[in-house]
Design a protein around this motif. Structure first.
Motif, mmCIF file in Angstrom:
data_model
loop_
_atom_site.group_PDB
_atom_site.id
_atom_site.type_symbol
_atom_site.label_atom_id
_atom_site.label_comp_id
_atom_site.label_asym_id
_atom_site.label_seq_id
_atom_site.Cartn_x
_atom_site.Cartn_y
_atom_site.Cartn_z
ATOM 1 N N PHE A 167 26.038 39.456 -18.088
ATOM 2 C CA PHE A 167 24.744 38.784 -18.061
ATOM 3 C C PHE A 167 23.725 39.463 -18.972
ATOM 4 O O PHE A 167 23.009 38.789 -19.714
ATOM 5 N N GLU A 168 23.680 40.770 -18.932
ATOM 6 C CA GLU A 168 22.703 41.498 -19.749
ATOM 7 C C GLU A 168 22.936 41.257 -21.235
ATOM 8 O O GLU A 168 22.000 41.030 -21.991
ATOM 9 N N TYR A 169 24.191 41.284 -21.646
ATOM 10 C CA TYR A 169 24.528 41.027 -23.050
ATOM 11 C C TYR A 169 24.085 39.617 -23.456
ATOM 12 O O TYR A 169 23.485 39.423 -24.514
ATOM 13 N N GLU A 170 24.400 38.648 -22.625
ATOM 14 C CA GLU A 170 24.032 37.257 -22.922
ATOM 15 C C GLU A 170 22.517 37.094 -23.003
ATOM 16 O O GLU A 170 22.007 36.377 -23.872
ATOM 17 N N MET A 171 21.787 37.740 -22.117
ATOM 18 C CA MET A 171 20.332 37.626 -22.128
ATOM 19 C C MET A 171 19.732 38.288 -23.369
ATOM 20 O O MET A 171 18.781 37.771 -23.954
ATOM 21 N N VAL A 172 20.264 39.431 -23.767
ATOM 22 C CA VAL A 172 19.791 40.086 -24.991
ATOM 23 C C VAL A 172 20.087 39.195 -26.186
ATOM 24 O O VAL A 172 19.223 38.972 -27.040
ATOM 25 N N LEU A 173 21.296 38.662 -26.258
ATOM 26 C CA LEU A 173 21.689 37.793 -27.365
ATOM 27 C C LEU A 173 20.757 36.583 -27.464
ATOM 28 O O LEU A 173 20.240 36.255 -28.532
ATOM 29 N N ARG A 174 20.516 35.942 -26.348
ATOM 30 C CA ARG A 174 19.632 34.768 -26.343
ATOM 31 C C ARG A 174 18.183 35.144 -26.616
ATOM 32 O O ARG A 174 17.460 34.425 -27.290
ATOM 33 N N GLY A 175 17.752 36.265 -26.073
ATOM 34 C CA GLY A 175 16.376 36.704 -26.289
ATOM 35 C C GLY A 175 16.088 36.999 -27.748
ATOM 36 O O GLY A 175 15.049 36.610 -28.284
ATOM 37 N N VAL A 176 17.019 37.682 -28.410
ATOM 38 C CA VAL A 176 16.834 37.995 -29.826
ATOM 39 C C VAL A 176 16.871 36.719 -30.650
ATOM 40 O O VAL A 176 16.093 36.549 -31.590
ATOM 41 N N ASP A 177 17.744 35.804 -30.298
ATOM 42 C CA ASP A 177 17.815 34.525 -30.995
ATOM 43 C C ASP A 177 16.496 33.762 -30.848
ATOM 44 O O ASP A 177 15.969 33.209 -31.819
ATOM 45 N N ASP A 178 15.940 33.743 -29.646
ATOM 46 C CA ASP A 178 14.647 33.085 -29.411
ATOM 47 C C ASP A 178 13.521 33.783 -30.166
ATOM 48 O O ASP A 178 12.647 33.125 -30.743
ATOM 49 N N LEU A 179 13.538 35.102 -30.167
ATOM 50 C CA LEU A 179 12.505 35.855 -30.873
ATOM 51 C C LEU A 179 12.559 35.564 -32.371
ATOM 52 O O LEU A 179 11.520 35.373 -33.014
ATOM 53 N N ALA A 180 13.755 35.500 -32.932
ATOM 54 C CA ALA A 180 13.902 35.165 -34.353
ATOM 55 C C ALA A 180 13.378 33.761 -34.632
ATOM 56 O O ALA A 180 12.722 33.530 -35.663
ATOM 57 N N ALA A 181 13.614 32.842 -33.713
ATOM 58 C CA ALA A 181 13.142 31.464 -33.894
ATOM 59 C C ALA A 181 11.616 31.373 -33.873
ATOM 60 O O ALA A 181 11.033 30.504 -34.528
ATOM 61 N N VAL A 182 10.960 32.260 -33.163
ATOM 62 C CA VAL A 182 9.500 32.280 -33.115
ATOM 63 C C VAL A 182 8.920 33.008 -34.321
ATOM 64 O O VAL A 182 7.922 32.578 -34.907
ATOM 65 N N MET A 183 9.563 34.097 -34.697
ATOM 66 C CA MET A 183 9.030 34.925 -35.785
ATOM 67 C C MET A 183 9.093 34.229 -37.146
ATOM 68 O O MET A 183 8.175 34.372 -37.953
ATOM 69 N N GLN A 184 10.152 33.495 -37.398
ATOM 70 C CA GLN A 184 10.340 32.893 -38.711
ATOM 71 C C GLN A 184 9.204 31.948 -39.107
ATOM 72 O O GLN A 184 8.598 32.141 -40.160
ATOM 73 N N PRO A 185 8.871 30.934 -38.304
ATOM 74 C CA PRO A 185 7.772 30.054 -38.723
ATOM 75 C C PRO A 185 6.418 30.756 -38.704
ATOM 76 O O PRO A 185 5.539 30.443 -39.512
ATOM 77 N N GLY A 186 6.252 31.709 -37.794
ATOM 78 C CA GLY A 186 4.994 32.453 -37.735
ATOM 79 C C GLY A 186 4.758 33.257 -38.995
ATOM 80 O O GLY A 186 3.665 33.247 -39.568
ATOM 81 N N LEU A 187 5.798 33.944 -39.449
ATOM 82 C CA LEU A 187 5.678 34.732 -40.677
ATOM 83 C C LEU A 187 5.490 33.824 -41.891
ATOM 84 O O LEU A 187 4.687 34.121 -42.769
ATOM 85 N N ARG A 188 6.205 32.714 -41.910
ATOM 86 C CA ARG A 188 6.036 31.758 -43.019
ATOM 87 C C ARG A 188 4.600 31.277 -43.123
ATOM 88 O O ARG A 188 4.040 31.184 -44.212
ATOM 89 N N ALA A 189 4.023 30.939 -41.986
ATOM 90 C CA ALA A 189 2.636 30.456 -41.976
ATOM 91 C C ALA A 189 1.682 31.547 -42.452
ATOM 92 O O ALA A 189 0.759 31.277 -43.236
#
Length: 132
Positions: free
Chosen positions: A74-96
């Motif tokens: 569970f911990e591995y899956e949550m880290v994997l998903r959390g980092v994926d979500d964080l990358a999805a937020v950071m990319q458009p924010g940095l672009r803007a």
């Protein structure tokens, strides 16, 4: 009184994803490490736009992908998903922010807000695989 009903049959479902084995898990681990590095590079750029400079990374930050892999489940899956979500937020924010900066606009306030959100999210992700 009518009772609420639904057509969903949950008898054969599992709530947590199965732990991946072998090559699929190795690919996820490689993806996790590269995304973890990428979000920190983006955060460094955001720190510059926020006029904070590049932040230091401690052992809790640097070793997260390895710790998550060792924990597995569970911990591995949550880290994997959390980092994926964080990358999805950071990319458009940095672009803007970069687009605004290219137009000569002050990005300090917006960059500071995104930088703070990055650190809050990162701390939450690290919470799934803390440094003991």
């Amino acid at each position: 009184m009518n009772a609420l009903s639904h057509e969903f049959d949950l008898s054969r479902t599992t709530m947590l994803p199965a732990v991946k084995r072998g090559a699929a898990r190795d690919a996820d681990t490689t993806k996790l490490a590269s995304q973890w590095d990428a979000v920190h590079e983006a955060a460094a750029a955001i720190g510059v736009l926020a006029q904070l400079g590049r932040g230091d990374e401690d052992d809790a930050v640097k070793g997260l992908p390895d710790r998550a892999l060792q924990l597995g489940g569970f911990e591995y899956e949550m880290v994997l998903r959390g980092v994926d979500d964080l990358a999805a937020v950071m990319q458009p924010g940095l672009r803007a922010l970069l687009a605004l900066s290219a137009q000569g606009q002050d990005t300090t306030s917006a960059a500071l807000t995104l930088w703070q959100e990055f650190h809050k999210s990162r701390d939450a992700i690290i919470g799934f695989a803390p440094l003991n």
